[in-house]
Write a protein that holds these residues in place. Structure first.
Motif, PDB file in Angstrom:
ATOM      1  N   LEU A 238       0.834  -1.211   0.000  1.00  0.00           N
ATOM      2  CA  LEU A 238       0.000   0.000   0.000  1.00  0.00           C
ATOM      3  C   LEU A 238       0.865   1.257   0.000  1.00  0.00           C
ATOM      4  CD1 LEU A 238      -3.062  -0.653   2.336  1.00  0.00           C
ATOM      5  CD2 LEU A 238      -3.024  -0.405  -0.131  1.00  0.00           C
ATOM      6  N   LYS A 239       1.920   1.233   0.810  1.00  0.00           N
ATOM      7  CA  LYS A 239       2.805   2.408   0.879  1.00  0.00           C
ATOM      8  C   LYS A 239       3.430   2.683  -0.482  1.00  0.00           C
ATOM      9  CE  LYS A 239       3.944   2.361   5.782  1.00  0.00           C
ATOM     10  NZ  LYS A 239       4.868   1.891   6.785  1.00  0.00           N
ATOM     11  N   MET A 240       3.893   1.621  -1.135  1.00  0.00           N
ATOM     12  CA  MET A 240       4.510   1.796  -2.446  1.00  0.00           C
ATOM     13  C   MET A 240       3.487   2.328  -3.450  1.00  0.00           C
ATOM     14  SD  MET A 240       7.044   1.753  -4.420  1.00  0.00           S
ATOM     15  CE  MET A 240       8.450   0.838  -3.800  1.00  0.00           C
ATOM     16  N   SER A 241       2.263   1.803  -3.352  1.00  0.00           N
ATOM     17  CA  SER A 241       1.209   2.252  -4.261  1.00  0.00           C
ATOM     18  C   SER A 241       0.947   3.750  -4.076  1.00  0.00           C
ATOM     19  CB  SER A 241      -0.063   1.435  -3.989  1.00  0.00           C
ATOM     20  OG  SER A 241      -1.174   2.077  -4.534  1.00  0.00           O
ATOM     21  N   PHE A 242       0.825   4.194  -2.824  1.00  0.00           N
ATOM     22  CA  PHE A 242       0.584   5.621  -2.567  1.00  0.00           C
ATOM     23  C   PHE A 242       1.788   6.470  -2.978  1.00  0.00           C
ATOM     24  CE2 PHE A 242      -2.737   4.184   0.539  1.00  0.00           C
ATOM     25  CZ  PHE A 242      -3.791   4.827  -0.081  1.00  0.00           C
ATOM     26  N   LEU A 243       2.988   5.941  -2.741  1.00  0.00           N
ATOM     27  CA  LEU A 243       4.203   6.695  -3.087  1.00  0.00           C
ATOM     28  C   LEU A 243       4.271   6.941  -4.591  1.00  0.00           C
ATOM     29  CD1 LEU A 243       6.985   7.832  -2.104  1.00  0.00           C
ATOM     30  CD2 LEU A 243       7.943   5.599  -2.654  1.00  0.00           C
ATOM     31  N   VAL A 244       4.093   5.881  -5.373  1.00  0.00           N
ATOM     32  CA  VAL A 244       4.198   6.072  -6.831  1.00  0.00           C
ATOM     33  C   VAL A 244       2.988   6.827  -7.381  1.00  0.00           C
ATOM     34  CG1 VAL A 244       5.731   4.119  -7.256  1.00  0.00           C
ATOM     35  CG2 VAL A 244       3.271   3.767  -7.401  1.00  0.00           C
ATOM     36  N   SER A 245       1.847   6.704  -6.691  1.00  0.00           N
ATOM     37  CA  SER A 245       0.669   7.473  -7.117  1.00  0.00           C
ATOM     38  C   SER A 245       0.966   8.961  -6.996  1.00  0.00           C
ATOM     39  CB  SER A 245      -0.547   7.134  -6.256  1.00  0.00           C
ATOM     40  OG  SER A 245      -0.907   5.810  -6.431  1.00  0.00           O
ATOM     41  N   GLY A 246       1.459   9.358  -5.817  1.00  0.00           N
ATOM     42  CA  GLY A 246       1.776  10.769  -5.574  1.00  0.00           C
ATOM     43  C   GLY A 246       2.861  11.260  -6.522  1.00  0.00           C
ATOM     44  N   LEU A 247       3.921  10.458  -6.667  1.00  0.00           N
ATOM     45  CA  LEU A 247       5.027  10.868  -7.544  1.00  0.00           C
ATOM     46  C   LEU A 247       4.576  10.913  -9.004  1.00  0.00           C
ATOM     47  CD1 LEU A 247       8.024   8.876  -5.971  1.00  0.00           C
ATOM     48  CD2 LEU A 247       7.586  11.336  -5.829  1.00  0.00           C
ATOM     49  N   GLY A 248       3.680  10.009  -9.375  1.00  0.00           N
ATOM     50  CA  GLY A 248       3.153   9.984 -10.741  1.00  0.00           C
ATOM     51  C   GLY A 248       2.406  11.271 -11.066  1.00  0.00           C
ATOM     52  N   VAL A 249       1.599  11.733 -10.110  1.00  0.00           N
ATOM     53  CA  VAL A 249       0.865  12.990 -10.338  1.00  0.00           C
ATOM     54  C   VAL A 249       1.849  14.160 -10.410  1.00  0.00           C
ATOM     55  CG1 VAL A 249      -0.951  14.527  -9.500  1.00  0.00           C
ATOM     56  CG2 VAL A 249      -1.173  12.086  -9.160  1.00  0.00           C
ATOM     57  N   ILE A 250       2.874  14.138  -9.555  1.00  0.00           N
ATOM     58  CA  ILE A 250       3.869  15.232  -9.577  1.00  0.00           C
ATOM     59  C   ILE A 250       4.569  15.256 -10.940  1.00  0.00           C
ATOM     60  CG2 ILE A 250       6.073  16.012  -8.602  1.00  0.00           C
ATOM     61  CD1 ILE A 250       5.002  15.005  -5.859  1.00  0.00           C
ATOM     62  N   PHE A 251       4.945  14.075 -11.416  1.00  0.00           N
ATOM     63  CA  PHE A 251       5.602  13.959 -12.721  1.00  0.00           C
ATOM     64  C   PHE A 251       4.719  14.569 -13.823  1.00  0.00           C
ATOM     65  CE2 PHE A 251       6.353  11.770 -16.726  1.00  0.00           C
ATOM     66  CZ  PHE A 251       7.739  11.737 -16.826  1.00  0.00           C
ATOM     67  N   SER A 252       3.450  14.151 -13.842  1.00  0.00           N
ATOM     68  CA  SER A 252       2.552  14.650 -14.897  1.00  0.00           C
ATOM     69  C   SER A 252       2.197  16.113 -14.655  1.00  0.00           C
ATOM     70  CB  SER A 252       1.286  13.801 -14.986  1.00  0.00           C
ATOM     71  OG  SER A 252       0.530  13.916 -13.809  1.00  0.00           O
ATOM     72  N   GLY A 253       2.210  16.520 -13.373  1.00  0.00           N
ATOM     73  CA  GLY A 253       1.931  17.924 -13.045  1.00  0.00           C
ATOM     74  C   GLY A 253       2.988  18.845 -13.630  1.00  0.00           C
ATOM     75  N   ILE A 254       4.253  18.387 -13.622  1.00  0.00           N
ATOM     76  CA  ILE A 254       5.343  19.204 -14.188  1.00  0.00           C
ATOM     77  C   ILE A 254       5.097  19.410 -15.683  1.00  0.00           C
ATOM     78  CG2 ILE A 254       7.837  19.223 -14.700  1.00  0.00           C
ATOM     79  CD1 ILE A 254       8.177  17.664 -11.997  1.00  0.00           C
ATOM     80  N   ILE A 255       4.672  18.344 -16.345  1.00  0.00           N
ATOM     81  CA  ILE A 255       4.379  18.457 -17.783  1.00  0.00           C
ATOM     82  C   ILE A 255       3.159  19.363 -17.998  1.00  0.00           C
ATOM     83  CG2 ILE A 255       3.686  17.124 -19.839  1.00  0.00           C
ATOM     84  CD1 ILE A 255       5.448  14.855 -18.635  1.00  0.00           C
ATOM     85  N   LEU A 256       2.178  19.229 -17.106  1.00  0.00           N
ATOM     86  CA  LEU A 256       0.974  20.066 -17.199  1.00  0.00           C
ATOM     87  C   LEU A 256       1.312  21.557 -17.137  1.00  0.00           C
ATOM     88  CD1 LEU A 256      -2.224  20.526 -16.877  1.00  0.00           C
ATOM     89  CD2 LEU A 256      -1.804  20.333 -14.428  1.00  0.00           C
TER      90      LEU A 256
END
Lengths: 488, 151
Positions: free
Chosen positions: A106-124
């Protein structure tokens, strides 16, 4: 610089408190089996109607981002993916969870979820203002073309039930024409009811379609016993091996998210498929591989930043969640489109800052509260659904303090339930409700510009470009969807 | 040719009928004869709906024929007693809401819904039914300024 100002606005206005609250509620509702992030938005957004626009935006972004991340919890903990997107997560996530890596998974899932949004947020934040500049060149025929681009989304989100999806969309259009005609001012299909002069309000319809209809659906699908035993956590070794999977999947998620209609399910399954193709010796995809969870969840969440690009720059909803988000932004006086970056730039950048803050909160909540979240997930849903009914009723009333909206919400709740029972997809109907006014208004304006000759639209290079992009996107989506499992 | 009559066929016929009524209603609009008047798009959508409904009907007939020849039975959607009860509770609730106000109507509604969802006994469903509307009333009326007392 503008993003920095956005952060300053969120912190100085107290918006951060609402991001924190929204993310907490979003993560909990998204994590409950049977509830989706779309439903979380439908029942929590009415809470924001009385707020200042900025604070409401902060809370909505918190609910939206965290709701999607929370959706991985039932997939991992209970093997009950609520959406096709989290079904890919369940393949490896549930096995890892059963093997005893509960908290870590679960921790890994939340970690990559948050980082995934940050990654796409930079592109946004990098691309959206540039694309919006391009959008400033548009006039009515081009906006009509954008509306038609939205119609192509209906075809791609209908999945295996294409004809049913098109019928659902046409029903949505037919309903959307109720109310005063924008050109002539003549009331249409109002049958003398003055409440219908303004048309069918989006929000009660959305609350009914996604909130109340789910309650009806739950009535027969009562989830009974769920047993989650607590086991010892195991430490994950060699986390560096996850980095390439994360970046590859986040890139796929952002790109697919930016294609209207492609959606999180395609992002998640494509990313999982690509991750398998890059498998190294010893990787056990399908039998409990952490990289499988990372591939699916980082793409699923990176999809958010991608989907916000067409939504914010052209006002085109890429999927059900962004369609709902547009409806709520309109209620708060924000009209997504190219002009939003000029007219309401403070709010836009505060909204983008909220995306980053909500992603950070997903990571913080996920790393610190995963045990508590598992406990909440295990509560009987019979306590949750009566509250959902109350929120639907009060939420529909809260929009205009009008009891008629509650009746509308109820009717759409029943309609949504009947559609589910007969396997007619709901998102096309919702998209049509939102796109119809845009298409009608700009078609009529465009015809006025071109002296009533529709064929003259095709003499406009920008119109042709948008239509061409629409066709290319439709083909890409249909090809990708063919490779994506449709069943949860 | 054998015509297969089931739920999907009913839905298709219903859709065609509704589309015809919709087009007729659109043609009655003032300025209905004007090609770009208020009825232009509704008539267009109505016609498309008829075409799609007919395609849907044909698809379903082909599907049913395939199933009949392979000996499979179509699983028809069913609506059970609980759904009817929930809809009836909500209709009654909406009818009396304006007369008795939010709190007085929400408490019995929630009590019956709690029982419908399988909450055992009288005390637990009653407690939830009393406290939940009060909390929601306080949240929306006092904190968010939604005038629930005006219902």
């Amino acid at each position: 610089m503008e993003l920095l100002n956005g952060f300053v606005t969120v912190f100085t206005s107290g918006g951060i408190v609402f991001v924190i609250l929204g993310a907490l509620l979003g993560i909990i509702l998204g994590a409950l089996p049977g509830l989706t992030s779309t439903m979380a938005l439908a029942i929590l957004a009415p809470l924001t109607f009385g707020f200042d626009t900025l604070l409401a935006l902060c809370m909505l972004m918190g609910v939206y981002i965290a709701g999607i991340a929370g959706g991985a919890v039932p997939a991992i903990a209970l093997n009950m993916p609520g959406t096709p997107a989290s079904a890919a997560t369940a393949i490896d996530g549930y096995r890892l969870f059963k093997e005893g890596n509960q908290s870590n998974t679960l921790k890994m899932s939340f970690l990559v979820s948050g980082l995934g949004v940050i990654f796409s947020g930079i592109i946004l934040v990098t691309l959206a203002p540039l694309i919006a500049q391009f959008g400033l060149l548009f006039s009515a025929p081009e906006y009509f073309a954008l509306g038609m681009l939205g119609v192509t989304i209906i075809i791609s989100i209908s999945g295996k039930y294409m004809i049913r999806g098109i019928i659902a969309a046409l029903i949505g259009f037919a309903i959307a024409f109720i109310g005063t005609d924008p050109t002539s001012g003549i009331p249409r299909f109002t049958f003398g009811m003055y409440e219908l002069n303004g048309g069918i309000s989006y929000i009660p319809a959305l609350i009914g379609l996604f909130g109340l209809s789910e309650v009806f659906h739950f009535t027969e699908n009562t989830i009974k016993s769920r047993d989650i035993s607590q086991q010892q956590n195991k430490q994950m070794n060699n986390w560096k091996r996850f980095i390439p999977t994360f970046f590859r999947s986040s890139t796929i998620g952002t790109f697919i998210g930016s294609i209207p209609g492609a959606g999180a399910d395609i992002a998640s399954w494509t990313s999982y498929d690509v991750a398998q193709k890059f498998a190294k010796k010893g990787d056990k995809y399908g039998r409990g591989e952490m990289k499988g969870v990372i591939a699916s969840e980082s793409a699923n969440n990176a999809n958010v930043g991608g989907a916000l690009i067409p939504m914010m720059t052209f006002g085109i909803p890429g999927d059900g969640q962004t369609a709902m988000l547009i409806a709520f932004l309109l209620i708060h006086g924000l009209d997504p489109g190219p002009l939003i970056f000029e007219n309401q730039s403070t709010l836009v950048w505060a909204m983008f800052a909220s995306v980053f803050l909500a992603s950070l909160l997903v990571i913080i909540y996920g790393l610190s509260l995963s045990t508590l979240i598992i406990k909440i997930v295990n509560q009987p849903l019979m306590f949750i659904y009566p509250a959902v009914i109350m929120f639907c009723l009060v939420g529909a009333f809260a929009i205009n303090n009008n009891i008629f909206d509650v009746y509308v919400m109820f009717c759409f709740g029943v309609l949504g339930f009947l559609m589910k029972k007969t396997e007619f997809p709901i998102p096309p109907l919702m998209l049509a409700l939102i796109l119809a006014p845009m298409i009608e208004k700009n078609l009529m304006r465009g015809l006025l510009i071109e002296n009533g000759n529709f064929l003259m639209f095709f003499a406009r290079p920008l119109f042709l470009t948008i239509m061409g992009i629409g066709i290319v996107m439709l083909i890409i989506t249909l090809v990708l969807r063919k490779k994506t499992p449709q069943e949860v | 040719m054998k015509i297969y009559f089931n739920n999907s066929t009913m839905i298709g016929i219903l859709l065609v009928t509704a589309s015809v009524i919709y087009i007729y209603a659109a043609m009655q609009l003032p300025g209905g004869a004007n090609s770009l008047g208020p009825s232009f798009l509704p008539i267009l959508v109505g016609c498309l709906l008829i075409i799609c409904s007919v395609i849907f009907l044909i698809n379903e007939q082909i599907e049913n024929k395939k199933q009949a020849s392979s000996g499979e039975n179509e699983s028809s959607p069913t609506i059970d007693k609980k759904h009817f009860l929930l809809v009836i509770y909500l209709i009654i609730y909406l009818l009396v809401l304006r007369h008795f106000g939010f709190l007085l109507t929400s408490i019995p509604l929630l009590f019956f819904i709690n029982r419908l969802y399988g909450m055992k006994g009288m005390i637990k469903p009653l407690l939830v039914a009393v406290f939940l509307p009060i909390i929601i009333y306080f949240l929306f009326q006092s904190l968010l300024g939604v005038p629930l007392n005006l219902i």
